[in-house]
Write a protein that holds these residues in place. Structure first.
Motif, short mmCIF file in Angstrom:
data_model
loop_
_atom_site.label_atom_id
_atom_site.label_comp_id
_atom_site.label_asym_id
_atom_site.label_seq_id
_atom_site.Cartn_x
_atom_site.Cartn_y
_atom_site.Cartn_z
N TRP A 313 0.83 -1.21 0.00
CA TRP A 313 0.00 0.00 0.00
C TRP A 313 0.86 1.26 0.00
CZ3 TRP A 313 -3.89 -1.92 4.28
CH2 TRP A 313 -4.83 -2.77 3.67
N LEU A 314 1.95 1.23 0.78
CA LEU A 314 2.84 2.40 0.83
C LEU A 314 3.51 2.62 -0.52
CD1 LEU A 314 4.46 1.90 4.35
CD2 LEU A 314 2.85 3.69 3.70
N ASP A 315 3.93 1.52 -1.16
CA ASP A 315 4.55 1.64 -2.49
C ASP A 315 3.57 2.21 -3.50
OD1 ASP A 315 6.92 0.64 -1.52
OD2 ASP A 315 6.53 -1.42 -2.16
N GLU A 316 2.28 1.89 -3.34
CA GLU A 316 1.26 2.38 -4.25
C GLU A 316 0.86 3.82 -3.98
OE1 GLU A 316 -0.94 -2.02 -4.70
OE2 GLU A 316 -1.88 -0.39 -3.57
N GLY A 317 1.32 4.38 -2.84
CA GLY A 317 0.98 5.75 -2.48
C GLY A 317 -0.43 5.89 -1.94
N ARG A 318 -0.95 4.83 -1.34
CA ARG A 318 -2.31 4.88 -0.82
C ARG A 318 -2.43 5.91 0.31
NH1 ARG A 318 -5.68 -0.33 1.62
NH2 ARG A 318 -7.50 0.85 2.32
N ASP A 319 -3.46 6.76 0.25
CA ASP A 319 -3.72 7.79 1.27
C ASP A 319 -2.48 8.63 1.56
OD1 ASP A 319 -6.47 7.13 1.79
OD2 ASP A 319 -5.79 5.37 2.89
N ALA A 320 -1.78 9.01 0.52
CA ALA A 320 -0.57 9.82 0.68
C ALA A 320 -0.90 11.13 1.38
CB ALA A 320 0.06 10.10 -0.68
N GLU A 338 11.10 -6.30 14.03
CA GLU A 338 10.25 -6.18 12.85
C GLU A 338 9.17 -5.13 13.05
OE1 GLU A 338 8.97 -7.34 8.97
OE2 GLU A 338 10.84 -7.42 10.08
N PHE A 339 8.66 -5.03 14.28
CA PHE A 339 7.64 -4.03 14.59
C PHE A 339 8.23 -2.62 14.49
CE2 PHE A 339 4.95 -1.54 17.54
CZ PHE A 339 3.73 -1.73 16.91
N GLN A 340 9.45 -2.44 14.96
CA GLN A 340 10.10 -1.14 14.85
C GLN A 340 10.36 -0.78 13.39
OE1 GLN A 340 10.65 1.18 17.19
NE2 GLN A 340 9.50 -0.20 18.54
N ARG A 341 10.71 -1.78 12.58
CA ARG A 341 10.89 -1.53 11.16
C ARG A 341 9.59 -1.08 10.52
NH1 ARG A 341 10.48 -3.63 6.13
NH2 ARG A 341 9.19 -5.37 6.83
N LEU A 342 8.48 -1.68 10.95
CA LEU A 342 7.17 -1.30 10.44
C LEU A 342 6.85 0.15 10.78
CD1 LEU A 342 4.34 -1.92 9.27
CD2 LEU A 342 3.70 -2.78 11.52
N ARG A 343 7.13 0.56 11.99
CA ARG A 343 6.83 1.94 12.41
C ARG A 343 7.64 2.94 11.59
NH1 ARG A 343 3.57 2.39 16.78
NH2 ARG A 343 3.93 4.63 16.63
N LYS A 344 8.83 2.54 11.18
CA LYS A 344 9.70 3.46 10.45
C LYS A 344 9.38 3.52 8.96
CE LYS A 344 13.57 2.94 13.66
NZ LYS A 344 14.96 2.43 13.84
N LEU A 345 8.46 2.66 8.50
CA LEU A 345 8.10 2.68 7.09
C LEU A 345 7.43 3.99 6.69
CD1 LEU A 345 6.76 -0.95 6.52
CD2 LEU A 345 8.91 0.01 5.71
N SER A 346 6.73 4.63 7.64
CA SER A 346 6.05 5.89 7.34
C SER A 346 5.92 6.73 8.60
CB SER A 346 4.67 5.63 6.74
OG SER A 346 3.96 6.84 6.57
N ASP A 347 6.19 8.03 8.46
CA ASP A 347 5.99 8.95 9.59
C ASP A 347 4.51 9.24 9.82
OD1 ASP A 347 8.73 9.20 10.00
OD2 ASP A 347 8.91 10.91 8.65
N ASP A 348 3.66 8.81 8.89
CA ASP A 348 2.24 9.10 9.00
C ASP A 348 1.48 8.06 9.83
OD1 ASP A 348 2.45 11.39 7.43
OD2 ASP A 348 2.21 10.27 5.58
N PHE A 349 2.16 7.00 10.27
CA PHE A 349 1.51 6.03 11.15
C PHE A 349 1.37 6.65 12.54
CE2 PHE A 349 3.26 2.27 8.54
CZ PHE A 349 2.11 2.25 7.77
N VAL A 350 0.14 6.95 12.92
CA VAL A 350 -0.13 7.54 14.23
C VAL A 350 -0.35 6.46 15.27
CG1 VAL A 350 -1.77 8.95 15.53
CG2 VAL A 350 -1.07 9.65 13.25
#
Length: 415
Positions: A313-320, A338-350
């Motif tokens: 979804w991030l690669d597709e630019g969903r809800d950019a 792995e969870f920390q890696r997930l959080r760092k995938l986008s600064d928009d994850f609240v």
């Protein structure tokens, strides 16, 4: 007369610890641009300008900057009432200075703004008459005056009245609604056929749709007002408190403008707006909803296929550009790294919520339980990967694992 209705700015509010200062400042810029472009004569701000009784200094600075810009050097009227989040004294603190610029600041019910002095010329906004909870305002270049019934958040303590001695919810609600209706009925005697007749208040009106971002204004519905409480002679009723844009009546026209930003994920997908009206006595009210672009939208993601789906979804630019609340479905506990890696995938994850989904394996459903010792290394790797990542591994990853396994076995033979 062209009127703009807005409310529930909640300056100083955050979203799950995320600062919204830049979005709130962008809203002020957009609001002032709308007021200028649409040649607004009078701005009604229906309460909750701050998110708390003790807002940060920057929130107060932004509020006063907004007032100065909206007032346009005293040529445009601005009316602000306190909401349930606001400290009344803080809202009205600058009233002695503000009224000189056509700005009316009211903190408590039954307050009256100061009448303009005789030396104010026709090029400036003037308060030509006033009393408790009402005033008449003249706007430069506008033929008709406006009579405004302004009732800041009217709790029993702020009204300084004991409205009901009953303890049942129904009786308290009825008594409160009847008291507000009586108050407006008395005040509506100030309305005239040749004036633009307005009501502004910060209330919970029966039939309004709530969201999670509003802190309760009433205890068990006790401070709820019927739409019939508002005077029929009013051209428009500008309300604050509920954060969803909504209409609650046609005669009079009753509206919540909603908040300019989304303040909880229960508002995901909602459009934010201000209400613009053109009112001429004796003519139908012309209404326009102006949708805002300044705030970041909120989006809810439900990833049932694990982390790989989130990455796609991030690669597709969903809800950019949106703030994102993620619900991640996994079949086992995620490794902390792995969870920390997930959080760092986008600064928009609240907010990231993990949902553990334990599905029965096909062999278990068929009653066939295999011992792990019977599985091949490649099968064990696939199961391990699926547990940690919540999705099946790519075949290239499996091939890499098999090559590493062969290399490891080859070294073992040499030893």
């Amino acid at each position: 007369m062209r009127i703009l209705h807005t409310a529930d700015w909640h300056f100083g509010r955050q979203l799950e610890g995320r600062d919204r200062r830049s979005e709130q400042a962008a809203f002020v810029d957009e609001l002032c641009r709308i007021a200028d472009e649409r040649k607004i004569d009078l701005v009604l701000i229906a309460g909750d300008v701050y998110d708390s009784v003790n807002p940060p200094a920057w929130a107060e600075e932004l509020f006063y900057e907004a007032l100065e810009r909206l007032a346009a050097g005293g040529k445009r009227g601005v009316v602000v009432i306190a909401g349930n989040h606001d400290q009344p004294e803080r809202v009205r603190a600058a009233a002695p200075l503000a009224y000189k610029h056509g700005i009316v600041l009211l903190g408590l019910p039954k307050e009256a703004p100061q009448i303009s002095s005789s030396d104010v010329d026709g090029e400036q906004v003037r308060i030509v008459a006033a009393g408790p909870s009402w005033f008449e305002i003249a706007i430069p270049g506008v033929e008709h005056h406006a009579v405004v019934l302004a009732l800041p958040y009217p709790s029993e303590s702020r009204l300084k009245e004991l409205i009901s001695e009953s303890f049942t919810q129904e009786q308290m609600q009825q008594a409160f609604s009847e008291r507000i209706a009586m108050l407006f009925a008395e005040l509506s005697e100030k309305f005239r056929d040749d004036t633009v007749n307005l009501v502004t208040s910060h209330l919970f009106v029966m039939g309004g749709k709530e969201t999670d971002s509003e802190r309760p204004i009433q205890i068990g519905g006790a401070l709820t007002v019927s739409p019939s409480a508002f005077p029929e002679k009013a051209h428009y009723v500008a309300l604050g408190h509920l954060h969803r844009l909504q209409k609650l009546g046609e005669k009079p026209l009753i509206r919540y403008s909603g908040s300019p930003l989304s303040y909880s994920f229960s508002e995901a997908g909602q459009s934010k707006a201000v209400v613009v009206l053109e009112i001429v006595p004796g003519h139908p009210v012309q209404e326009e909803i102006v949708y805002l672009q300044s705030g970041k939208p909120l989006a809810r993601w439900k990833a049932t296929e694990g982390i790989a789906q989130v990455e796609r979804w991030l690669d597709e630019g969903r809800d950019a550009g949106a703030w994102i609340e993620l619900e991640l479905h996994v079949s086992d506990v995620i490794d902390p790294a792995e969870f920390q890696r997930l959080r760092k995938l986008s600064d928009d994850f609240v907010k990231i919520q993990r949902v553990l989904v334990r599905e029965e394996r096909e062999e278990e459903a068929a009653g066939e339980r295999k011992d792990l010792s019977e599985l091949q290394p490649e099968q064990l790797f696939r199961r391990f990967y699926e547990r940690k990542r919540g999705t099946q591994p790519d075949e290239r990853v499996v091939a890499l694992f098999e090559r590493l396994l062969v290399d490891e076995e080859g070294r073992g033979d040499l030893e």
